[in-house]
Structures are given as structure tokens and as C-alpha cells.
Design a protein around this motif. Structure first.
Motif, PDB file in Angstrom:
ATOM      1  N   ASP A  46      22.664  -7.920 -33.231  1.00 18.59           N
ATOM      2  CA  ASP A  46      22.632  -9.326 -32.830  1.00 18.59           C
ATOM      3  C   ASP A  46      23.707 -10.052 -33.619  1.00 18.59           C
ATOM      4  O   ASP A  46      23.737  -9.968 -34.854  1.00 18.59           O
ATOM      5  CB  ASP A  46      21.250  -9.920 -33.121  1.00 18.59           C
ATOM      6  N   PRO A  47      24.628 -10.771 -32.960  1.00 19.17           N
ATOM      7  CA  PRO A  47      25.724 -11.423 -33.679  1.00 19.17           C
ATOM      8  C   PRO A  47      25.266 -12.539 -34.618  1.00 19.17           C
ATOM      9  O   PRO A  47      25.955 -12.856 -35.575  1.00 19.17           O
ATOM     10  CB  PRO A  47      26.620 -11.970 -32.565  1.00 19.17           C
ATOM     11  N   VAL A  48      24.117 -13.112 -34.368  1.00 19.58           N
ATOM     12  CA  VAL A  48      23.625 -14.205 -35.208  1.00 19.58           C
ATOM     13  C   VAL A  48      22.852 -13.684 -36.410  1.00 19.58           C
ATOM     14  O   VAL A  48      23.128 -14.044 -37.550  1.00 19.58           O
ATOM     15  CB  VAL A  48      22.745 -15.176 -34.373  1.00 19.58           C
ATOM     16  N   THR A  49      21.900 -12.784 -36.164  1.00 16.07           N
ATOM     17  CA  THR A  49      21.030 -12.318 -37.249  1.00 16.07           C
ATOM     18  C   THR A  49      21.553 -11.060 -37.928  1.00 16.07           C
ATOM     19  O   THR A  49      21.164 -10.761 -39.045  1.00 16.07           O
ATOM     20  CB  THR A  49      19.622 -12.026 -36.707  1.00 16.07           C
TER      21      THR A  49
END
Length: 156
Positions: A46-49
Motif C-alpha cells: 500500500d503506497p500510504v501505509t
């Protein structure tokens, strides 16, 4: 074909010949240099988390008797290339494919018709013409001689 960079010389897209296979390694000959390729974990996070969403553990190799033009883009050249023009629809597509061949001796073009060659839209040529004008201007120092450009000397 390698699917990931091994070092600066043997990179994603390098083509070799498999010479030995075992359950934990594959030996590949890259024109006289034999490398041992071990399994690698490919994952998607996941690019955010940064949490891993999926992954697979495999040898970073694929059979390369047939690859798409997208995989062969960049600086890749190939000793034997067959270009199937059947579905070529975009300007430059056939030229890029043919350009992957090291020489015409290893090149075969099939399903070709001269009507498949398409020019780029006029806007593309206009754009490149403007870039040439800008780069020519940047090569010159004339623009720096104008009064509206503030220099360190004019600020002191």
C-alpha cells in the motif's frame, strides 16, 4: 529474461540461456558469463501505509522467446527479432519494434503493409519544433545580456 536488476550489467530485460536448473537456483549464461539466479520475493505494498498487500516468491526470470514491444523499450537490443505488425496502430510503433534488432540478419517482419505507417499528428511536429527553438536559445548567451535580467553585480 531477467525480471529484476542483478547488478549494473545484468538488468531487468537482459537475455541469457538457462544452463542448469535446481529447486533453489537457476544458472543462466549471459554471453559467456554464468550467473546463479536465486528466488526473489516480489511484493505489492500500500503506497500510504507501506503494508504488504500481496507477494510471490519466484525466480526473477521469464521465457523470452516472445515479448511485447513495451517490454523491449529503452536501450534493449535483441539478436533475433520477429515483428508482427498485425496490430500496429500507433505512429512510430513499427519503427520502435524494428529498432530493437541488432542487425537486419536477425530481423523478420510479418503482416506488414505500407498503409500501416502513420505519421504523428501535426501538433507533435510543432512541439518538437518549439523545443528546438528553445534549446537553440538556451545554447546562446544573448538572453543574459538583456537589462531585465538581474545579476549579482546589479544587486550589489
Amino acid at each position: 529474461m531477467l525480471l529484476r536488476n542483478v547488478n549494473e550489467t545484468y538488468v531487468n530485460g537482459s537475455i541469457g540461456t538457462v544452463v542448469q536448473v535446481s529447486s533453489d537456483k537457476i544458472k543462466v549464461d549471459f554471453e559467456g558469463v554464468v550467473l546463479t539466479i536465486e528466488k526473489y520475493t516480489f511484493s505489492k505494498s500500500d503506497p500510504v501505509t507501506g503494508i504488504a498487500l500481496s507477494g510471490r516468491h519466484q525466480f526473477p526470470l521469464k521465457v523470452a522467446y516472445a515479448i511485447t514491444i513495451h517490454k523491449s523499450q529503452g536501450t534493449m537490443t535483441l539478436p533475433c527479432v520477429e515483428v508482427n505488425c498485425k496490430f500496429a496502430t500507433n505512429p512510430g510503433q513499427i519503427g520502435v519494434a524494428v529498432g530493437r534488432a541488432v542487425s537486419t540478419d536477425g530481423l523478420r517482419v510479418v503482416n506488414y503493409s505500407p498503409t500501416m505507417l502513420k505519421g504523428h499528428p501535426a501538433g507533435v511536429y510543432k512541439f518538437y519544433g518549439e523545443i528546438q527553438t528553445v534549446s537553440t536559445a538556451l545554447d546562446s548567451t544573448e538572453c543574459c545580456k538583456h537589462e531585465h535580467i538581474e545579476t549579482q553585480e546589479s544587486r550589489d
